[in-house]
Design a protein around this motif. Structure first.
Motif, PDB file in Angstrom:
ATOM      1  N   ASP A   1       9.422  -1.573  -7.200  1.00 34.74           N
ATOM      2  CA  ASP A   1       9.255  -0.514  -6.332  1.00 34.74           C
ATOM      3  C   ASP A   1       9.870   0.631  -6.730  1.00 34.74           C
ATOM      4  O   ASP A   1       9.368   1.814  -6.730  1.00 34.74           O
TER       5      ASP A   1
ATOM      6  N   LEU B   1       7.450   2.268  -9.729  1.00 33.68           N
ATOM      7  CA  LEU B   1       6.408   2.861  -8.955  1.00 33.68           C
ATOM      8  C   LEU B   1       6.735   4.175  -8.467  1.00 33.68           C
ATOM      9  O   LEU B   1       6.180   5.093  -8.329  1.00 33.68           O
TER      10      LEU B   1
ATOM     11  N   ARG C   1      -0.542   2.866  -8.477  1.00 34.59           N
ATOM     12  CA  ARG C   1      -0.394   3.256  -6.871  1.00 34.59           C
ATOM     13  C   ARG C   1      -1.783   3.873  -6.566  1.00 34.59           C
ATOM     14  O   ARG C   1      -2.632   4.805  -7.463  1.00 34.59           O
TER      15      ARG C   1
ATOM     16  N   GLU D   1      -0.330   6.657  -1.857  1.00 32.68           N
ATOM     17  CA  GLU D   1       1.094   6.347  -2.066  1.00 32.68           C
ATOM     18  C   GLU D   1       1.516   7.382  -3.185  1.00 32.68           C
ATOM     19  O   GLU D   1       2.860   7.640  -2.751  1.00 32.68           O
TER      20      GLU D   1
END
Length: 550
Positions: free
Chosen positions: A42, A45, A113, A117
């Motif tokens: 996470d 990203l 992504r 996002e």
């Protein structure tokens, strides 16, 4: 042997899972390195909100992404990425780390992504940014210490709403503020993002005067903005807005703190953490910082670089000063007072002894220090030491020192609130002023020698000379700096307040950096330039005092 077979099966399963993760990231050494960070997926990203192929100070980035989740925590993964060869975090001469996030790596991460996002990451950065201008304000009213946002705000807006970003970039108000705060290169980067008739006209205008907009060619931010607006006014599609803005700049109310702080900003310098003292050169083009890293640094204001690192030494640097002719820098620590060549950074001489206070003769003949066992005057040529007084008082160490404009008096205060005036040549006591209600933390003479400003925990007092009668009391701070030839005092706290020295009238206040409360202030020898910072700040802001207070 079952345990051995189970162990081998587990290793094969782990290898297969790692290969699958590497393949998911596109394979190759880069994919394997990203796969190795799978528990931080996470955070990795979230780095899609980071501008690619642009050098950024990590300290600026940490401020721009402050309280933004998960983008701010994502910065903790960057050192792990560096160890795996994905990014480089080099440390510059100023001791601060930088990152240029590779465009290829950015594209690889972005491919994992969805567009929504990615836009959401930019929206989170912008959600913090919209809280920073004054209520009902505009983007060109961002706090000047928000260096990251000043440089990269249009990129974040464009990822969310490209049309809105284009309207911002083509606005002459943003362009004038940008060239004041960031310089012409940053403005050109903004203009390169879009292609409209107005932006094409702005590019032509910037190209005509670019060489004159460089910080070194034109250090005055108002003159830079004026040159830009003159060039913009030559373009028909921009003339009306540029003329209107030029008129607004001329109508700034006199005798008050400027409403547009970018008009007074000379430079924003990245700084090492825990800056304890700052000394400004007379022309405002460079300054010295003393920090808690056992070194001082000479900074160039125009290009935000570090010219020289003075040290390291054994002791933490507590104080710094620049000789009146600008040729030498003096630093003080718990071990010695040290002289350095300002042009080369070479160490010239040390005088042993505790040194946390410095007061320089305006003529450059000597420097007064609190070197134990009692205050001393050190000759600038021979480094010979003359002590002030005949006895020392170990119960009342020196807390502040200042030299009068004519060089005939050194004011020395102690932790008990006593203020004594000494003859620096004979070392004899000239006078003792009324005792202050507490420890005196700073002293400063008026440029004409008619008063002495002191500060204790209950505020600033201006004492008339020679008798020391209190003329004025400004409550609320234990720091101050004398600005613009003694016309006003800068008194810091949650904000920096500007008070007249003759009446105490509040001329206005401003917030240099919204992330800090206990601000510090220093001025150049004639009060023409003001530096503001706080201990945890990532930046030192340098202001033109005459632009700051009209």
């Amino acid at each position: 042997m079952d345990w051995l077979r189970r162990g081998k099966r587990y290793e094969r399963a782990q290898a297969a899972a790692a290969a699958a993760r590497a393949a998911e990231w596109g394979g190759g050494p880069e994919g394997e390195a990203l796969a190795d960070l799978h528990i931080f997926r996470d955070e990795v990203l979230a780095l899609t909100a980071l501008p690619p192929d642009v050098e950024i100070l990590l300290s600026d980035l940490a401020v721009g992404w402050e309280d933004v989740t998960p983008e701010r925590p994502a910065l903790t993964v960057l050192p792990m990425m560096e160890r795996r060869g994905l990014v480089a975090l080099p440390r510059g001469g100023d001791g601060l780390r930088r990152i240029t996030f590779p465009g290829r790596l950015h594209a690889r991460i972005s491919s994992h992504r969805t567009p929504e996002e990615i836009r959401a990451g930019h929206r989170r950065v912008l959600a913090r940014a919209v809280t920073l201008p004054p209520e009902g304000g505009h983007w060109w009213q961002l706090p000047v210490a928000e260096t990251y946002l000043w440089h990269h705000l249009p990129w974040h807006i464009a990822a969310h709403d490209r049309a809105a970003a284009g309207r911002l970039v083509q606005n002459p108000r943003w362009q004038a503020a940008k060239v004041r705060v960031c310089g012409v290169a940053a403005l050109r980067a903004d203009l390169a993002m879009f292609d409209t008739p107005e932006i094409d006209a702005a590019r032509r205008a910037v190209d005509r005067v670019a060489h004159r907009l460089e910080r070194r060619a034109c250090p005055d931010p108002v003159l830079r903005a004026g040159l830009l607006l003159d060039a913009l006014a030559d373009e028909a599609v921009l003339r009306a807005e540029a003329d209107h803005l030029r008129q607004e700049l001329r109508e700034e109310a006199p005798g008050r703190v400027a409403t547009d702080l970018t008009s007074a900003l000379v430079g924003v310098l990245p700084s090492p953490s825990y800056v304890k003292d700052v000394a400004l050169a007379a022309d405002g083009s460079w300054l010295v910082t003393a920090s808690g890293h056992k070194a001082s640094r000479i900074h160039d204001v125009a290009d935000r670089s570090v010219r020289h690192v003075l040290g390291p030494t054994e002791g933490i640097h507590e104080v710094c000063a620049i000789t009146p002719d600008g040729s030498r820098v003096i630093t003080g620590d718990y071990d010695a007072a040290r002289w350095w060549d300002a042009a080369t950074g070479r160490h010239l001489r040390s005088v042993d002894g505790w040194t946390t206070q410095l007061a320089l003769d305006p003529g450059g003949a000597w420097v007064a220090t609190d070197t134990s066992p009692r205050p001393a005057v050190i000759d600038s040529t021979t480094y010979a030491i003359r002590r002030l007084g005949k006895k020392s008082d170990p119960r009342a160490p020196v807390s502040a020192m200042a030299c009068s404009p004519d060089g005939r008096t050194v004011a020395v205060s102690d932790l008990n609130g006593r203020i004594r005036l000494w003859d620096p040549v004979s070392g004899k006591l000239q006078a003792e002023l009324p005792t202050s209600p507490g420890t005196v933390y700073r002293l400063a003479f008026a440029p004409d020698g008619s008063w002495l400003a002191t500060v204790t925990l209950d505020g600033v007092r201006i004492l008339g000379l020679p008798g020391g009668r209190e003329r004025l009391h400004i409550p609320g701070s234990h720091r101050f700096a004398v600005g613009d030839g003694g016309r006003w005092l800068a008194v810091p706290g949650d904000t920096v307040r500007i008070h007249r020295t003759d009446t105490g009238e509040l001329l206005g206040e401003f917030t240099p950096d919204r992330r800090g409360r206990a601000h510090h202030v220093r001025t150049s020898p004639d009060g023409r330039y003001l530096a503001t910072w706080h201990l945890s700040s990532a930046s030192i802001l340098v202001w033109d005092a005459r632009r700051l207070v009209r």
